[in-house]
Every structure is written in C-alpha cells, then in structure tokens.
Design an enzyme around this catalytic site. Structure first.
Site, PDB file in Angstrom:
ATOM      1  N   GLU A  25       0.830  -1.207  -0.025  1.00 23.44           N
ATOM      2  CA  GLU A  25       0.070   0.106  -0.022  1.00 23.44           C
ATOM      3  C   GLU A  25       0.867   1.212  -0.015  1.00 23.44           C
ATOM      4  O   GLU A  25       0.874   1.953   1.216  1.00 23.44           O
ATOM      5  CB  GLU A  25      -1.033   0.148   1.253  1.00 23.44           C
ATOM      6  CG  GLU A  25      -0.162  -0.429   2.591  1.00 23.44           C
ATOM      7  CD  GLU A  25      -1.280  -0.372   3.484  1.00 23.44           C
ATOM      8  OE1 GLU A  25      -2.590  -0.817   3.520  1.00 23.44           O
ATOM      9  OE2 GLU A  25      -0.849  -0.046   4.752  1.00 23.44           O
TER      10      GLU A  25
ATOM     11  N   GLY B  55       2.093   5.001  -0.887  1.00 25.36           N
ATOM     12  CA  GLY B  55       1.432   6.406  -1.082  1.00 25.36           C
ATOM     13  C   GLY B  55       2.453   7.284  -1.913  1.00 25.36           C
ATOM     14  O   GLY B  55       2.333   7.314  -3.021  1.00 25.36           O
ATOM     15  N   ARG B  56       3.433   7.786  -1.252  1.00 27.23           N
ATOM     16  CA  ARG B  56       4.511   8.699  -1.739  1.00 27.23           C
ATOM     17  C   ARG B  56       4.921   8.350  -3.014  1.00 27.23           C
ATOM     18  O   ARG B  56       4.811   9.084  -3.966  1.00 27.23           O
ATOM     19  CB  ARG B  56       5.289   8.953  -0.899  1.00 27.23           C
ATOM     20  CG  ARG B  56       6.372  10.084  -0.959  1.00 27.23           C
ATOM     21  CD  ARG B  56       7.558  10.123  -0.179  1.00 27.23           C
ATOM     22  NE  ARG B  56       7.354  10.168   1.212  1.00 27.23           N
ATOM     23  CZ  ARG B  56       7.008  11.258   1.792  1.00 27.23           C
ATOM     24  NH1 ARG B  56       7.385  12.414   1.457  1.00 27.23           N
ATOM     25  NH2 ARG B  56       6.850  11.150   3.287  1.00 27.23           N
TER      26      ARG B  56
ATOM     27  N   CYS C 204       6.119  35.146   7.442  1.00 22.50           N
ATOM     28  CA  CYS C 204       7.179  35.879   8.611  1.00 22.50           C
ATOM     29  C   CYS C 204       7.746  34.896   9.602  1.00 22.50           C
ATOM     30  O   CYS C 204       7.790  34.965  10.829  1.00 22.50           O
ATOM     31  CB  CYS C 204       6.444  36.823   9.218  1.00 22.50           C
ATOM     32  SG  CYS C 204       5.649  37.954   8.084  1.00 22.50           S
TER      33      CYS C 204
END
Ligand SMILES: *Cc1c(COP(=O)(O)O)cnc(C)c1O
Length: 402
Positions: free
Chosen positions: A273, A275-276, A351
């Site tokens: 499984e 993903g990336r 910032c």
C-alpha cells in the site's frame, strides 16, 4: 523529474499571477507511472493506494485502473474515497479509531479492517456483532509492530515499527488477538492475516527483507494459533529521493523479490500500500518570484506562497527540487530585481525563517517575475500543509490530461 513536462510548463506559464501559486497535476504522467509500477508487480500481489499521501479525487480516479483498492485511515478519508471511487475495495486502518468511524466503516462494507490494538478489536467485534448479517464475516488483518531482526529498517526516514510507537499491536497483544479470533470468540470476524507498515523511505532491498520477516513471523503466528494465513499486507514506504528526483524506487527488483516470496508461500496473497512513491512525481507547485534581494552576502528570492502550501521541505528538512521558468512580462517602469550570484535561496511569504522551500538553488540571473516549478509536490504536499497560517490566499488547483 525536476523539469516539468511540456503540458505542465505551458499551463504554468499561461496562468495569470492572480492564479498563482498553483498546484498542477499531470494525470497522464500519473497513469503512466502507475501502469509501470503495476507491470513490475507479479500476479498475486495486490496494490492498494494509501490515500493519505494525496486524496485529491482526480488522482484517486486516475489510479483506478492500476490499483486493487485504497487504504484509508480515518472516517474522513473513508467517506471521501468511497465517494470518489465508488465500489472499490477499501482497507480501513489507523490508530485511535472512534466507535463512530468504525460504525461508518462497517456501514460502508470496507474489505479489510486493520486492527491496531486489543481495544480496537473489541470495539469492532461489539459494533459488528449487531450489524453483520448471519453467515457473513468481517475480514480482519492484525496490524503488528514487529521487532525486525537486524537492521532492516536502518535506512528509514520515518519508522512506525520495530521500536516503541503507538502503531499496531505489540507482539504479545497480537498473540492474544490471534488466540481470541482463532477460538471463535467472535464468529462474525474472520482473521485473514497480518498487516505491517513498519517504515517509510526504504529502498527495495530493505523493504524486501522486511517483507520476508513479516511473512515468516505471520506464518509462525498462524501455525501457533491454527488459522489459515491468507493475506499479508507489507505496507508502503517506498523511497522517493528529493535529492536525486530522477532516481526512482526500483519497482522491478521489488516486484521480483515479492514474486520469490509468493512462490515460497502458495495460496498467500501479498498486498502493498504505497502512497508517496505513487503520486509524488505527478504534482507541481508553481509560483512566481515576488522579490529578489541580497542579505549579508547571500541571494534570496521570495516567492508567492510558501511552506503553508508546500510543507514538505519544512517537515522533511530538505530542499524541494525545482526549476526556474523565465517569464518575460515586467509591466513596471523600474528595473527587475535580479541576482547574479550563482546560488539563491528560495523562500515563501511567511514571516518566519522556517519558510524555506529550497536553499542554494543554482539560478544565476533569477529575476522577480520569473516562475518556479517545484517538483515532487504530488504527495504529502498541499494536504499536509498549514494552509491558513498568515491568511494568504490558497493556491489554485489544475488537473491536466484527465
Ligand atoms: C502512510 C501509510 C502508508 C503509505 O506510506 P508511504 O510512505 O506514503 O508509502 C501505508 N500504510 C499505512 C498504514 C500508512 O500509515
């Protein structure tokens, strides 16, 4: 992979500044990549996509022909994925499921429940006892946090197993769960096997060594408790290199290794499984340079947007690979801020000094108004970012080659 395809580049250069920053997804590139991953895997190995890497509905649909199902880890993902790709098999996991989420998973008829603790198992057993039709059974995998032999996980950037973590059952609890399930304590639950997603960012050899250990351990568990081991889900975690984006995970070697494991265990279904490693490459975060300045001897370019849209470089501590797309119009009567330094640090509008997208980018001649395409922004990018910090507008989203 750091240079956008023509269609991505054309779209980025055609966008009005007001449409920047933009997430641009190349769905043709995604389909091509998914097809090559699928082709490298042997028959008998199932491929699920871990939706948390990027749950955009267009991506889920584009992956459809190449995956056997989707892994979801919350009630939100469950509802979203079930709607985006109706009727496809889902595996439902994650630590800390609420009873309402488990009830929703039962209602949705998910294909596999990944049980993460004895408590998780008891809640599931109780809720499903009421809702399961006589004769039908709920398919269960025990997610186990295995102590892996040797240094299997040594190269990992993120370890979910093999050490103390909140993920999965401790081996002793897995024994208890297996013995309860094998004793037919809950006849409406069917123990099909084991799930072990242990680490992220591993190369093929390390993931194969982990897969072997997981299967060996699972076989021994099934022998001790007398249940038939039908499935082992060895998780995701395939390496994506942000430093060398052209070097892809070796799916060929991984597929061949998985074939050897399945050949040694007839009747066993292996499932992965990722993903990336499926979606990272198809996404681009595109923006424009707002200002260029020198600061104490170094060049900085401030781009529209920042890590509140693309948090990946901040969370992983890397420089996001990128390419500069020169952009000509400069409809102002003063000179364009520019740098002649060989390297420039690209920051966002926030910032905070942590808003660093890429340090020391070789971009001599970089000017305000030029566009920048950040690569590998298709996974753990927009969806993991803190969108509303400083209240800048959200990016626009574009799905090309649908
Ligand atoms: C996050 C996750 C995955 C996917 O991991 P990648 O590193 O993106 O491949 C797979 N399974 C589970 C249980 C996860 O939590």
């Amino acid at each position: 992979m750091t240079t956008p395809t023509d269609s991505v580049k054309d779209r980025i250069l055609s966008l009005d500044p007001a449409d920047l920053p933009a997430y641009v997804y190349d769905l043709a590139a995604l389909r091509e990549h998914a097809a090559s991953v699928r082709a490298a895997l042997p028959a008998g190995v199932e491929l699920y996509y871990a939706a948390k890497a990027n749950p955009e509905a267009e991506l889920l649909a584009a992956l459809g022909p190449y995956v056997d199902g989707y892994e979801v880890s919350s009630g939100g993902e469950l509802a979203h994925v079930a709607k985006a790709v109706p009727g496809r098999p889902l595996a439902f996991g994650g630590p800390g499921k609420t009873p309402a989420e488990l009830a929703a998973a039962l209602e949705a008829g998910v294909a596999r429940h990944h049980v993460e603790s004895l408590h998780d198992l008891r809640v599931l057993a109780t809720l499903s006892a009421r809702s399961t039709a006589p004769g039908s059974r709920i398919g269960i995998l025990l997610r186990v946090n295995l102590p892996l032999a040797g240094s299997c996980l040594a190269g990992s950037s993120l370890a979910m197993g093999g050490r103390p973590t909140p993920f999965g059952l401790d081996p002793a609890d897995a024994e208890t769960a297996a013995s309860l399930l094998s004793a037919d304590t809950w006849p409406h639950l069917e123990l099909l096997g084991v799930h072990a997603h242990l680490a992220s960012g591993l190369e093929a050899a390390a993931l194969l060594a982990a897969a072997e250990s997981i299967v060996t351990w699972s076989k021994a568990l099934s022998a001790r408790h007398g249940f038939a081991l039908r499935e082992v889900n060895v998780g995701g975690g395939m390496h994506v290199s942000y430093a060398a984006p052209d070097v892809l995970f070796d799916w060929q070697a991984y597929g061949e290794g998985l074939a050897r494991i399945t050949a040694a265990h007839p009747g066993l279904t292996l499932r992965i499984e990722p993903g990336r490693a499926l979606t990272a490459y198809c996404g681009w975060y595109a923006t424009e340079v707002l200002d260029v300045k020198d600061s104490h001897g170094e060049a900085f370019a401030v781009v529209r947007g920042g890590t509140h849209h693309l948090r990946t470089p901040a969370t992983k501590g890397h420089d996001q690979p990128c390419s500069v797309l020169p952009y000509e119009p400069w409809p102002r009567p003063w000179p364009r801020p520019a740098t002649d330094r060989p390297e420039t640090t690209l920051t966002g509008q926030l910032c905070t000094p942590k808003d660093l997208l890429a340090r020391n980018v070789p971009a001599p001649g970089l000017r305000a108004g030029d566009r920048v395409a950040f690569a590998l922004a298709g996974a753990y990018a927009w969806n993991i970012s803190h969108h509303d910090f400083l209240m800048h507008p959200h990016p626009t989203h574009h799905f090309l080659n649908a």
